[in-house]
Design a protein around this motif. Structure first.
Motif, PDB file in Angstrom:
ATOM      1  N   HIS A  65       0.857  -1.182   0.000  1.00 50.79           N
ATOM      2  CA  HIS A  65       0.000   0.000   0.000  1.00 50.79           C
ATOM      3  C   HIS A  65       0.892   1.229   0.000  1.00 50.79           C
ATOM      4  O   HIS A  65       1.989   1.218   0.555  1.00 50.79           O
ATOM      5  CB  HIS A  65      -1.032  -0.001   1.138  1.00 50.79           C
ATOM      6  CG  HIS A  65      -0.568   0.623   2.433  1.00 50.79           C
ATOM      7  ND1 HIS A  65      -0.471  -0.082   3.605  1.00 50.79           N
ATOM      8  CD2 HIS A  65      -0.222   1.892   2.752  1.00 50.79           C
ATOM      9  CE1 HIS A  65      -0.058   0.716   4.569  1.00 50.79           C
ATOM     10  NE2 HIS A  65       0.122   1.921   4.088  1.00 50.79           N
ATOM     11  N   ARG A  69      -0.646  12.471  -0.473  1.00 47.46           N
ATOM     12  CA  ARG A  69      -1.343  13.582   0.173  1.00 47.46           C
ATOM     13  C   ARG A  69      -1.515  14.682  -0.858  1.00 47.46           C
ATOM     14  O   ARG A  69      -0.549  15.038  -1.532  1.00 47.46           O
ATOM     15  CB  ARG A  69      -0.495  14.106   1.331  1.00 47.46           C
ATOM     16  CG  ARG A  69      -0.115  13.025   2.330  1.00 47.46           C
ATOM     17  CD  ARG A  69       1.069  13.448   3.179  1.00 47.46           C
ATOM     18  NE  ARG A  69       1.369  12.482   4.230  1.00 47.46           N
ATOM     19  CZ  ARG A  69       2.340  12.642   5.107  1.00 47.46           C
ATOM     20  NH1 ARG A  69       3.117  13.712   5.062  1.00 47.46           N
ATOM     21  NH2 ARG A  69       2.554  11.724   6.036  1.00 47.46           N
ATOM     22  N   HIS A 224       5.010   6.875   1.514  1.00 48.64           N
ATOM     23  CA  HIS A 224       5.628   5.600   1.893  1.00 48.64           C
ATOM     24  C   HIS A 224       4.983   4.504   1.074  1.00 48.64           C
ATOM     25  O   HIS A 224       3.925   4.710   0.474  1.00 48.64           O
ATOM     26  CB  HIS A 224       5.510   5.319   3.394  1.00 48.64           C
ATOM     27  CG  HIS A 224       4.117   5.215   3.919  1.00 48.64           C
ATOM     28  ND1 HIS A 224       3.420   6.302   4.385  1.00 48.64           N
ATOM     29  CD2 HIS A 224       3.280   4.160   4.054  1.00 48.64           C
ATOM     30  CE1 HIS A 224       2.221   5.915   4.798  1.00 48.64           C
ATOM     31  NE2 HIS A 224       2.100   4.622   4.598  1.00 48.64           N
ATOM     32  N   GLN A 265       0.543  -2.660  12.117  1.00 48.82           N
ATOM     33  CA  GLN A 265       1.527  -1.921  11.314  1.00 48.82           C
ATOM     34  C   GLN A 265       2.657  -1.395  12.188  1.00 48.82           C
ATOM     35  O   GLN A 265       2.459  -1.099  13.361  1.00 48.82           O
ATOM     36  CB  GLN A 265       0.869  -0.691  10.668  1.00 48.82           C
ATOM     37  CG  GLN A 265      -0.293  -1.013   9.756  1.00 48.82           C
ATOM     38  CD  GLN A 265      -0.928   0.237   9.193  1.00 48.82           C
ATOM     39  OE1 GLN A 265      -1.210   1.179   9.923  1.00 48.82           O
ATOM     40  NE2 GLN A 265      -1.149   0.257   7.892  1.00 48.82           N
ATOM     41  N   GLU A 295       7.145   1.590   6.085  1.00 52.67           N
ATOM     42  CA  GLU A 295       6.139   0.984   6.947  1.00 52.67           C
ATOM     43  C   GLU A 295       5.934  -0.444   6.483  1.00 52.67           C
ATOM     44  O   GLU A 295       6.190  -0.780   5.330  1.00 52.67           O
ATOM     45  CB  GLU A 295       4.840   1.796   6.812  1.00 52.67           C
ATOM     46  CG  GLU A 295       3.713   1.343   7.707  1.00 52.67           C
ATOM     47  CD  GLU A 295       2.389   1.956   7.253  1.00 52.67           C
ATOM     48  OE1 GLU A 295       1.575   2.276   8.123  1.00 52.67           O
ATOM     49  OE2 GLU A 295       2.159   2.085   6.037  1.00 52.67           O
TER      50      GLU A 295
HETATM   51  C1  OOG Z   1      -0.795   8.237   5.620  1.00 50.50           C
HETATM   52  C2  OOG Z   1      -0.733   7.553   6.954  1.00 50.50           C
HETATM   53  C3  OOG Z   1      -1.738   6.415   7.002  1.00 50.50           C
HETATM   54  C4  OOG Z   1      -1.507   3.903   7.155  1.00 50.50           C
HETATM   55  O1  OOG Z   1      -0.934   2.882   6.771  1.00 50.50           O
HETATM   56  O2  OOG Z   1      -2.284   3.895   8.123  1.00 50.50           O
HETATM   57  C5  OOG Z   1      -1.234   5.142   6.433  1.00 50.50           C
HETATM   58  C6  OOG Z   1       0.256   9.264   5.387  1.00 50.50           C
HETATM   59  O3  OOG Z   1       1.275   9.288   6.097  1.00 50.50           O
HETATM   60  O4  OOG Z   1       0.065  10.034   4.434  1.00 50.50           O
HETATM   61  O5  OOG Z   1      -0.600   5.061   5.423  1.00 50.50           O
END
Ligand code: OOG
Ligand code: NI
Length: 404
Positions: A65, A69, A224, A265, A295
């Motif tokens: 994923h 933004r 990410h 996560q 992540e």
């Molecule tokens: C999105 C953060 C949220 C997740 O895995 O919960 C996200 C961001 O940093 O723009 O990616």
């Protein structure tokens, strides 16, 4: 007639091409992917473990994923067209302004919504849009200036958007046009070398690092890209051993002996990346910004509304110990294949974890004045901005279960 590259294939290629880009930009990402693959192979070899319970190893290995933004409703509508070409549709409404550490954005996830498409390649992108007129974060002057700055930039050029529309309309693109679409779409999410106006960036950063990351520059970038791992506790330990500092905790449900639910996560801290700046005196210099990170996630079974309420009220201990009981109590989604219960994978995000991931990677906290007026943003506003329906995740899981 020439062969078409269909939306599912465009999605798989787009995920691969972004992965290549991100690996070239953020080397620790490549380490993370390597460690994930090591651990996944080990879990596959563990005797008595059904490693493919939450999806085939091919699906899991390719699974990513991303997070992006944007600044305006118009930009969000353009993003929807690009993802639409790849068979990815907006799902869910997340209001991160309501989080413990408030972030001035609302979000949705773009992802495939049909079972076969999810199985083929579940690429999803968490997409946030800045709420520039929320007085708790931005005063009137900053709202106006942000509005002007964002209206003057162009994130996606016409050729990319036209190819996207053609792909969606015609159910794919010819090989040549697909290659062009993927090149332009990938470039649109690369980190731009364009110098950043330091004074403007710092004014926004004084309010929120996320606001600066979105509205302080004239481009967007992938923030990410997250691979999926089958044992996130093992991964966390091994990354630390490799010398990569992870955030303090794994977000989401704690590890238990019960069936895995929802999503867990963790991430490594944003890396300092060199960026060019235009200084107030007009000279161009270099500096660094920490905005992008790595992540990783592990996924479990999707919870029903009732299951989710139980989870949100802090009750992992209250969950039963077996799939059969979770199903019988209608707390989680399952299908029955040849008499056996098969979990339906949770394909979405958790706002609390998302806010935690945002927050753990900010250089400083958001400054919010709770006494000021909030700007109204809801699922209907988001659907309007997207120019297409916003899917309710529970409806999608109900359909997948076939007992809607
Ligand atoms: C999105 C953060 C949220 C997740 O895995 O919960 C996200 C961001 O940093 O723009 O990616
Ligand atoms: Ni993420």
């Amino acid at each position: 007639m020439t062969e078409r590259v269909d939306p599912g294939e465009l999605r798989a290629r787009f995920a691969r091409s972004l992965s290549q880009l991100y690996g070239s930009e953020v080397p620790a990402y490549t380490t993370l992917v390597e460690v994930c693959e090591e651990i996944n192979a080990e879990v596959l070899d563990r005797p008595g473990v059904d490693a493919e319970r939450f999806g085939s190893i091919d699906r899991v290995t390719a699974e990513r994923h991303g997070a992006i933004r944007v600044g305006t409703a118009e930009e969000l509508g353009q993003v929807a067209r690009i993802f639409g070409a790849c068979g990815m549709y907006p799902v869910g409404f997340y209001d991160l302004r309501e989080a413990t550490v408030p972030i001035p954005v609302v979000s949705c996830a773009f992802r495939p919504i049909e079972e076969a498409e999810l199985a083929a390649n579940p690429f999803r992108v968490f997409t946030s849009v800045l709420v520039i007129d929320d007085r708790r974060f931005f005063d009137e002057r900053l709202t106006d200036e942000l509005g002007e700055f964002l209206a003057a930039r162009r994130l996606f050029d016409d050729e990319l958007l036209e190819l996207a529309d053609a792909a969606e309309r015609d159910g794919g693109l010819s090989e040549d046009r697909a290659a062009r679409f993927l090149k332009l779409a990938t470039e649109a999410f690369a980190l731009s070398p364009e110098p950043i106006d330091r004074a403007w960036y710092e004014r926004l950063e004084a309010v929120s690092s996320v606001a600066a990351d979105i509205g302080g520059v004239r481009s967007t970038h992938i923030n990410h890209l997250t691979p999926r791992v089958l044992d996130i506790d093992a991964l966390y330990a091994r990354m630390q051993r490799r010398g990569i500092t992870m955030i303090d905790a794994i977000q989401g449900p704690p590890r238990t002996d019960k069936p895995d639910v929802l999503l867990r996560q963790t991430s490594f801290r944003a890396l300092a990346e060199p960026r060019a700046f235009v200084e107030p005196d007009g000279s161009v210099g270099t500096g660094e910004l920490r905005v992008r990170f790595g992540e990783v996630e592990a996924r479990g079974v999707a919870l029903t509304r009732a299951g989710r309420e139980l989870y949100d009220s802090g009750g992992i201990d209250a969950f039963p110990d077996t799939d059969e009981e979770l199903d019988a109590a209608d707390l989680a989604y399952y299908t029955r294949v040849d008499g056996a219960l098969k979990p339906i994978v949770y394909e979405d995000f958790l706002p609390r974890s998302a806010a935690g991931i945002f927050a753990s990677n900010l250089s400083r906290d958001t400054v919010a004045d709770a006494a000021q007026r909030a700007a109204s943003r809801d699922a209907a506003w988001l659907a309007e901005a997207l120019g297409r329906p916003l899917h309710d995740p529970y409806v999608l899981y109900d359909v997948q279960r076939g007992r809607a």
